[in-house]
Design an enzyme around this catalytic site. Structure first.
Site, short mmCIF file in Angstrom:
data_model
loop_
_atom_site.label_atom_id
_atom_site.label_comp_id
_atom_site.label_asym_id
_atom_site.label_seq_id
_atom_site.Cartn_x
_atom_site.Cartn_y
_atom_site.Cartn_z
CG ASP A 55 -56.81 -94.44 25.84
OD1 ASP A 55 -56.12 -93.46 25.50
OD2 ASP A 55 -56.97 -95.44 25.10
CB SER A 56 -53.45 -90.10 28.22
OG SER A 56 -54.47 -89.14 28.44
CG ASP A 94 -59.51 -91.70 24.29
OD1 ASP A 94 -59.83 -91.26 23.18
OD2 ASP A 94 -58.38 -91.54 24.79
CE LYS A 123 -58.73 -89.23 21.55
NZ LYS A 123 -57.91 -90.46 21.54
CD GLU A 125 -55.73 -94.97 20.25
OE1 GLU A 125 -54.95 -95.85 19.82
OE2 GLU A 125 -55.59 -94.41 21.35
CD GLU A 193 -50.77 -89.28 20.25
OE1 GLU A 193 -51.98 -89.56 20.38
OE2 GLU A 193 -49.93 -89.48 21.15
O1 KIV Z 1 -55.57 -90.37 25.53
C1 KIV Z 1 -55.27 -89.21 25.24
O2 KIV Z 1 -55.00 -88.35 26.10
C2 KIV Z 1 -55.23 -88.85 23.84
C3 KIV Z 1 -54.59 -87.55 23.48
C4 KIV Z 1 -53.13 -87.68 23.56
C5 KIV Z 1 -55.02 -87.07 22.16
O3 KIV Z 1 -55.68 -89.59 23.02
#
Ligand code: KIV
Length: 276
Positions: A55-56, A94, A123, A125, A193
């Site tokens: 989600d970056s 994510d 993924k 968090e 992280e």
């Molecule tokens: O969203 C993302 O790119 C991430 C990475 C920084 C691990 O969670």
């Protein structure tokens, strides 16, 4: 327009059990973010093990100041695009902000990212009770889960900024306990992280699942970077934990290959990319 006719190296597909086998064999896992089919193809062709649709994308693609505005629709769209560019690289997507707010929403998001968009793993968090419930529920339905602890960007407002986590003894013990809980809930992979080297090392030794670090030092079972950081195109100051692998090289392919080699050879991250 280019047609993807060049063949990727002959490689067996990376699988979820395969990641555990890599940890057991001491083979470092190479992970990078991707948000579209062309860059996904570059990752696959360079032999990157895991592609993460992070989600970056809210920050490096959409230009927001955080990952919070990213929606499930955005994630499904980008994950499907990345899936079209991959052949053997494992695809992780994510769960965006609040899509994990309860088990039904997490299951719905997992079903869309895996069933509709083509991810092999999602993924999530943190390790709050609702997150552990979501991990258990997803794992029970054969949706593999990657945990994410330490500097979890969706908690940016709670943290008061993108700050390293687990520096004090009590906080370090809390993150270690969270890692054990995430693994016990059924996660298959764990991103660490923004935490001190020693804490990431303790977690990596304490859990049976592989850990993948970003700003967590060299002792994790693998390393991940945001693709835009690796290519030096993220606007603003480069984060300390990242490295511009395009500098001194003449192609995106060479930069990605150099990252993969540096991770596998244990040359990245160095002390200058790590936190004590
Ligand atoms: O969203 C993302 O790119 C991430 C990475 C920084 C691990 O969670």
């Amino acid at each position: 327009m280019y047609v993807q006719t060049a063949s990727a190296p002959d490689r067996k597909p990376v699988t979820v059990p395969g990641l555990r086998a890599m940890k057991a064999a001491g083979q470092r896992i190479v992970m990078l973010t991707a948000y579209d089919a062309s860059f996904a193809w570059q990752l696959d062709n360079a032999g990157v093990d895991v592609a993460l649709v992070g989600d970056s994308l809210g920050m490096v693609v959409q230009g927001h100041a955080s990952t919070l505005p990213v929606t499930l629709e955005h994630m499904v769209y980008h994950t499907a695009a990345v899936a079209r560019g991959l052949r053997s690289t494992l695809l992780v997507a994510d769960l965006p902000f609040m899509s994990d707010r309860d088990v039904p929403h997490a299951l719905e998001a997992g079903a869309r990212l895996v069933g509709e968009a083509g991810a092999a793993m999602v993924k999530i968090e943190g390790a709050a009770p609702h997150v552990l419930d979501a991990i258990e529920a997803l794992a029970a339905r054969a949706i593999p889960v990657c945990g994410h602890l330490g500097l979890t960007p969706q908690s940016v407002h709670k943290f008061g900024g993108f700050r390293i986590q687990g520096r004090e003894q009590e906080a370090a013990e809390r993150v270690l306990a969270e890692a054990r809980a995430v693994a016990a809930a059924g996660a298959d992979l764990l991103v660490l992280e923004g935490m001190p080297v020693a804490l990431a090392e303790r977690i990596t030794q304490a859990v049976a699942i592989p850990t993948v670090g970003i700003g967590a030092g060299p002792h994790c079972d693998g390393q991940v970077l945001v693709l835009h950081d690796l290519l030096g195109v993220t606007p603003g100051k480069r984060p300390k934990f990242s490295k511009d692998f395009l500098q001194g090289r003449d192609s995106v392919a060479a930069a990605i290959t150099a990252f993969a080699e540096a991770v596998r050879g244990g040359q990245f991250p160095g002390p200058e990319h790590s936190f004590l």
